[in-house]
Design a protein around this motif. Structure first.
Motif, PDB file in Angstrom:
ATOM      1  N   PHE A 129       0.827  -1.204   0.000  1.00 28.26           N
ATOM      2  CA  PHE A 129       0.000   0.000   0.000  1.00 28.26           C
ATOM      3  C   PHE A 129       0.866   1.260   0.000  1.00 28.26           C
ATOM      4  CE2 PHE A 129      -2.151   3.257   2.655  1.00 28.26           C
ATOM      5  CZ  PHE A 129      -3.159   3.609   1.763  1.00 28.26           C
ATOM      6  N   GLU A 130       1.941   1.258   0.795  1.00 30.69           N
ATOM      7  CA  GLU A 130       2.831   2.416   0.848  1.00 30.69           C
ATOM      8  C   GLU A 130       3.510   2.628  -0.512  1.00 30.69           C
ATOM      9  OE1 GLU A 130       2.996   4.588   3.127  1.00 30.69           O
ATOM     10  OE2 GLU A 130       1.771   3.526   4.619  1.00 30.69           O
ATOM     11  N   LYS A 131       3.885   1.533  -1.169  1.00 31.48           N
ATOM     12  CA  LYS A 131       4.486   1.642  -2.501  1.00 31.48           C
ATOM     13  C   LYS A 131       3.490   2.236  -3.487  1.00 31.48           C
ATOM     14  CE  LYS A 131       6.813  -1.000  -6.106  1.00 31.48           C
ATOM     15  NZ  LYS A 131       5.998  -0.419  -7.191  1.00 31.48           N
ATOM     16  N   ALA A 132       2.212   1.811  -3.365  1.00 28.79           N
ATOM     17  CA  ALA A 132       1.183   2.327  -4.263  1.00 28.79           C
ATOM     18  C   ALA A 132       0.983   3.826  -4.048  1.00 28.79           C
ATOM     19  CB  ALA A 132      -0.131   1.577  -4.051  1.00 28.79           C
ATOM     20  N   ARG A 133       1.122   4.284  -2.840  1.00 26.06           N
ATOM     21  CA  ARG A 133       1.000   5.725  -2.567  1.00 26.06           C
ATOM     22  C   ARG A 133       2.117   6.495  -3.275  1.00 26.06           C
ATOM     23  NH1 ARG A 133       0.569   7.284   3.531  1.00 26.06           N
ATOM     24  NH2 ARG A 133       0.413   9.327   2.509  1.00 26.06           N
ATOM     25  N   ILE A 134       3.335   5.910  -3.217  1.00 26.55           N
ATOM     26  CA  ILE A 134       4.464   6.554  -3.885  1.00 26.55           C
ATOM     27  C   ILE A 134       4.246   6.576  -5.399  1.00 26.55           C
ATOM     28  CG2 ILE A 134       6.940   6.376  -4.375  1.00 26.55           C
ATOM     29  CD1 ILE A 134       7.239   5.142  -1.561  1.00 26.55           C
ATOM     30  N   ASP A 135       3.749   5.465  -5.946  1.00 24.51           N
ATOM     31  CA  ASP A 135       3.488   5.405  -7.390  1.00 24.51           C
ATOM     32  C   ASP A 135       2.406   6.408  -7.784  1.00 24.51           C
ATOM     33  OD1 ASP A 135       5.342   3.398  -7.580  1.00 24.51           O
ATOM     34  OD2 ASP A 135       3.872   1.762  -7.587  1.00 24.51           O
ATOM     35  N   LEU A 136       1.411   6.574  -6.905  1.00 24.06           N
ATOM     36  CA  LEU A 136       0.362   7.554  -7.190  1.00 24.06           C
ATOM     37  C   LEU A 136       0.953   8.961  -7.248  1.00 24.06           C
ATOM     38  CD1 LEU A 136      -2.595   8.439  -7.536  1.00 24.06           C
ATOM     39  CD2 LEU A 136      -2.813   8.410  -5.028  1.00 24.06           C
ATOM     40  N   ALA A 137       1.846   9.229  -6.301  1.00 20.47           N
ATOM     41  CA  ALA A 137       2.484  10.553  -6.295  1.00 20.47           C
ATOM     42  C   ALA A 137       3.266  10.790  -7.580  1.00 20.47           C
ATOM     43  CB  ALA A 137       3.385  10.672  -5.074  1.00 20.47           C
ATOM     44  N   ILE A 171       2.659  13.750 -10.252  1.00 21.34           N
ATOM     45  CA  ILE A 171       3.736  14.687 -10.603  1.00 21.34           C
ATOM     46  C   ILE A 171       3.910  14.752 -12.115  1.00 21.34           C
ATOM     47  CG2 ILE A 171       6.240  15.034 -10.482  1.00 21.34           C
ATOM     48  CD1 ILE A 171       6.074  13.921  -7.606  1.00 21.34           C
ATOM     49  N   SER A 172       3.794  13.574 -12.758  1.00 20.39           N
ATOM     50  CA  SER A 172       3.936  13.550 -14.212  1.00 20.39           C
ATOM     51  C   SER A 172       2.826  14.335 -14.910  1.00 20.39           C
ATOM     52  CB  SER A 172       3.940  12.104 -14.724  1.00 20.39           C
ATOM     53  OG  SER A 172       2.668  11.505 -14.525  1.00 20.39           O
ATOM     54  N   GLN A 173       1.716  14.532 -14.190  1.00 16.97           N
ATOM     55  CA  GLN A 173       0.598  15.294 -14.738  1.00 16.97           C
ATOM     56  C   GLN A 173       0.631  16.756 -14.300  1.00 16.97           C
ATOM     57  OE1 GLN A 173      -1.706  14.045 -16.899  1.00 16.97           O
ATOM     58  NE2 GLN A 173      -0.619  12.068 -16.852  1.00 16.97           N
ATOM     59  N   GLY A 174       1.695  17.078 -13.527  1.00 19.96           N
ATOM     60  CA  GLY A 174       1.836  18.457 -13.079  1.00 19.96           C
ATOM     61  C   GLY A 174       1.133  18.766 -11.766  1.00 19.96           C
ATOM     62  N   PHE A 175       0.823  17.732 -10.993  1.00 23.79           N
ATOM     63  CA  PHE A 175       0.156  17.932  -9.711  1.00 23.79           C
ATOM     64  C   PHE A 175       0.973  17.277  -8.595  1.00 23.79           C
ATOM     65  CE2 PHE A 175      -3.221  17.873 -12.888  1.00 23.79           C
ATOM     66  CZ  PHE A 175      -3.915  19.038 -12.589  1.00 23.79           C
ATOM     67  N   ALA A 176       0.617  17.629  -7.355  1.00 27.84           N
ATOM     68  CA  ALA A 176       1.209  17.003  -6.183  1.00 27.84           C
ATOM     69  C   ALA A 176       0.094  16.364  -5.356  1.00 27.84           C
ATOM     70  CB  ALA A 176       1.985  18.022  -5.350  1.00 27.84           C
ATOM     71  N   LYS A 218      -5.145   6.923  -9.733  1.00 31.93           N
ATOM     72  CA  LYS A 218      -5.189   5.912  -8.673  1.00 31.93           C
ATOM     73  C   LYS A 218      -5.177   4.497  -9.261  1.00 31.93           C
ATOM     74  CE  LYS A 218      -7.505   8.563  -5.014  1.00 31.93           C
ATOM     75  NZ  LYS A 218      -8.695   8.674  -4.155  1.00 31.93           N
ATOM     76  N   ILE A 219      -5.884   4.328 -10.372  1.00 34.10           N
ATOM     77  CA  ILE A 219      -5.931   2.999 -10.985  1.00 34.10           C
ATOM     78  C   ILE A 219      -4.576   2.642 -11.587  1.00 34.10           C
ATOM     79  CG2 ILE A 219      -6.961   1.653 -12.848  1.00 34.10           C
ATOM     80  CD1 ILE A 219      -9.561   3.253 -12.358  1.00 34.10           C
ATOM     81  N   ARG A 220      -3.947   3.576 -12.332  1.00 30.04           N
ATOM     82  CA  ARG A 220      -2.664   3.312 -12.984  1.00 30.04           C
ATOM     83  C   ARG A 220      -1.560   3.005 -11.969  1.00 30.04           C
ATOM     84  NH1 ARG A 220      -2.227   7.847 -17.842  1.00 30.04           N
ATOM     85  NH2 ARG A 220      -3.679   6.799 -19.281  1.00 30.04           N
ATOM     86  N   SER A 221      -1.630   3.652 -10.818  1.00 25.52           N
ATOM     87  CA  SER A 221      -0.592   3.459  -9.801  1.00 25.52           C
ATOM     88  C   SER A 221      -0.816   2.192  -8.972  1.00 25.52           C
ATOM     89  CB  SER A 221      -0.539   4.675  -8.874  1.00 25.52           C
ATOM     90  OG  SER A 221      -1.771   4.790  -8.167  1.00 25.52           O
ATOM     91  N   GLY A 222      -2.001   1.573  -9.093  1.00 22.33           N
ATOM     92  CA  GLY A 222      -2.340   0.405  -8.265  1.00 22.33           C
ATOM     93  C   GLY A 222      -2.810   0.777  -6.874  1.00 22.33           C
ATOM     94  N   TYR A 223      -3.051   2.066  -6.688  1.00 25.52           N
ATOM     95  CA  TYR A 223      -3.443   2.554  -5.359  1.00 25.52           C
ATOM     96  C   TYR A 223      -4.818   2.016  -4.933  1.00 25.52           C
ATOM     97  CZ  TYR A 223      -4.581   5.785  -1.575  1.00 25.52           C
ATOM     98  OH  TYR A 223      -4.945   6.323  -0.367  1.00 25.52           O
ATOM     99  N   VAL A 224      -5.770   1.920  -5.846  1.00 21.00           N
ATOM    100  CA  VAL A 224      -7.129   1.466  -5.510  1.00 21.00           C
ATOM    101  C   VAL A 224      -7.101   0.046  -4.977  1.00 21.00           C
ATOM    102  CG1 VAL A 224      -9.408   0.927  -6.453  1.00 21.00           C
ATOM    103  CG2 VAL A 224      -8.224   3.008  -7.157  1.00 21.00           C
ATOM    104  N   GLN A 225      -6.435  -0.853  -5.698  1.00 27.27           N
ATOM    105  CA  GLN A 225      -6.369  -2.251  -5.266  1.00 27.27           C
ATOM    106  C   GLN A 225      -5.587  -2.401  -3.970  1.00 27.27           C
ATOM    107  OE1 GLN A 225      -7.952  -4.954  -6.819  1.00 27.27           O
ATOM    108  NE2 GLN A 225      -7.385  -5.904  -4.854  1.00 27.27           N
ATOM    109  N   ALA A 226      -4.464  -1.694  -3.839  1.00 25.05           N
ATOM    110  CA  ALA A 226      -3.636  -1.789  -2.638  1.00 25.05           C
ATOM    111  C   ALA A 226      -4.377  -1.274  -1.411  1.00 25.05           C
ATOM    112  CB  ALA A 226      -2.337  -1.004  -2.831  1.00 25.05           C
TER     113      ALA A 226
END
Length: 356
Positions: free
Chosen positions: A116-124, A128-133, A149-157
């Motif tokens: 889950f923590e890794k997914a949070r980092i991937d979401l960030a 960032i790649s979209q110009g947001f934080a 959230k879906i692309r980063s795997g955050y939803v499932q994690a």
């Protein structure tokens, strides 16, 4: 001369026998007179009758049930580490009942938390790649955030992490209500069976379920007080209040009724058979105790008391409860009846009223 003396002797014997017989008859008659004179009036108890309220009784068989009944199950099939309670123990809400060996769920929770923590980092990184934080998610377009959230795997994690936390928390079983523990059959160090209830907690408030005939429905209502007695101890009387009358009549002409018992009762168990008694007041009836009514020639008789005499009256009884009858004829308000001592009474027999 001999012929003259013989008849005289025979006549003398006859006269002597006649005298003796007369004396015996006189003595027997005197004894009988004395015996009648010695008879004493029978002692009785009396009361005056008037029109009043008759408590008609409806009786039924019922069963005791807990108002709250919660079956508890562990969510995972793991080894039982510790059982803290036993059947019949009283527990408070939140009290620990048993605990599973949670080593595996603890390790699993740690692993899923790391993902889950890794997914949070991937979401960030995606944001960032979209110009947001991360701090800008409140201002981001909702659709763009969901895609990130879906692309980063955050939803499932996130879902896996919440489930792992739940599984870990359920390794400890707590009582959800105040009550008594029942049906606990498991043993420590055995594996828990998830398809079976581990135990049952019975709430402190008890109910009784019973049925009445549809013809008796007019005599009962919600809020009415009833008397409840367990069959193992008929002298114990418990008060209950009717809380529910099912508005359906079954194929046997019976209606289902529920009663809430007042107070707490340590001696009553779930499923116990009890006797339910409902009293319904019927007004303007002449009511007599059952002890005043006796049977003569297969008919009901009540003795009235008049000037020291017992007077025989055939009567027709109406309603009946455990201790009283209503009398539908003959008796009038103000009549004095004999309530005790009627077993050997007859019509016009002298009686005396027993001092109370």
């Amino acid at each position: 001369m001999t012929k003259t003396i013989l008849p005289i002797l025979i006549l003398a014997c006859i006269l002597a026998c006649s005298c003796n017989s007369g004396e015996k008859g006189t003595t027997a008659a005197a004894k009988e007179t004395d015996s009648i004179a010695d008879l004493k009036p029978m002692e009785v108890e009396i009361m005056k009758v008037n029109r009043g309220i008759f408590n008609k009784e409806i009786t039924s068989n019922g069963k005791i049930m807990a108002q709250q009944k919660v079956e508890l199950r562990f969510q995972s099939q793991a080894k039982l580490k510790r059982i803290y309670r036993a059947n019949g123990d009283r527990v408070k809400k939140g009290a620990i009942i048993a605990e599973l060996d949670n080593y595996e769920t603890k390790i699993k929770l740690s692993q899923i938390k790391a993902r889950f923590e890794k997914a949070r980092i991937d979401l960030a990184d995606v944001l960032i790649s979209q110009g947001f934080a991360i701090k800008d998610t409140a201002q981001m377009p909702r659709e763009l955030l969901e895609i990130a959230k879906i692309r980063s795997g955050y939803v499932q994690a996130s879902a896996d992490y919440e489930l792992a936390k739940y599984d870990f928390s359920t390794s400890v079983m707590e009582s959800p209500i105040d009550g008594v523990l029942a049906n606990l059959q498991a043993k420590e160090m055995n594996y828990n069976k998830t398809n079976e209830a581990f135990c049952t907690v019975l709430g402190d408030n008890l109910e009784a379920f019973f049925t009445v005939l549809e013809s008796e429905l007019t005599l009962i209502k919600k809020g009415q007080t009833v008397s409840i007695a367990p069959y193992f101890n008929q002298e114990t009387k418990i008060t209950g209040v009717i809380t529910e009358i099912n508005p359906m009549v079954d194929k046997n002409g019976l209606v289902f009724v529920k009663v809430l018992l007042q107070g707490t009762h340590e001696g009553l168990f779930e499923g116990m058979n009890v006797k339910i008694t409902i009293n319904s007041a019927v007004e303007n009836k002449i009511v007599v105790p059952k002890s005043a009514v006796t049977n003569r020639s297969e008919k009901k008789v009540v003795f009235t008391y008049k000037k020291g005499m017992a007077m025989w009256n055939y009567v027709q009884v109406g309603l009946e409860n455990s201790s009283e009858y209503t009398i539908e004829d003959v008796l009038q308000p103000g009549d004095t009846i004999i309530t005790k001592g009627t077993l050997h009474l007859g019509d016009m027999v002298p009686v005396v009223v027993k001092d109370k």
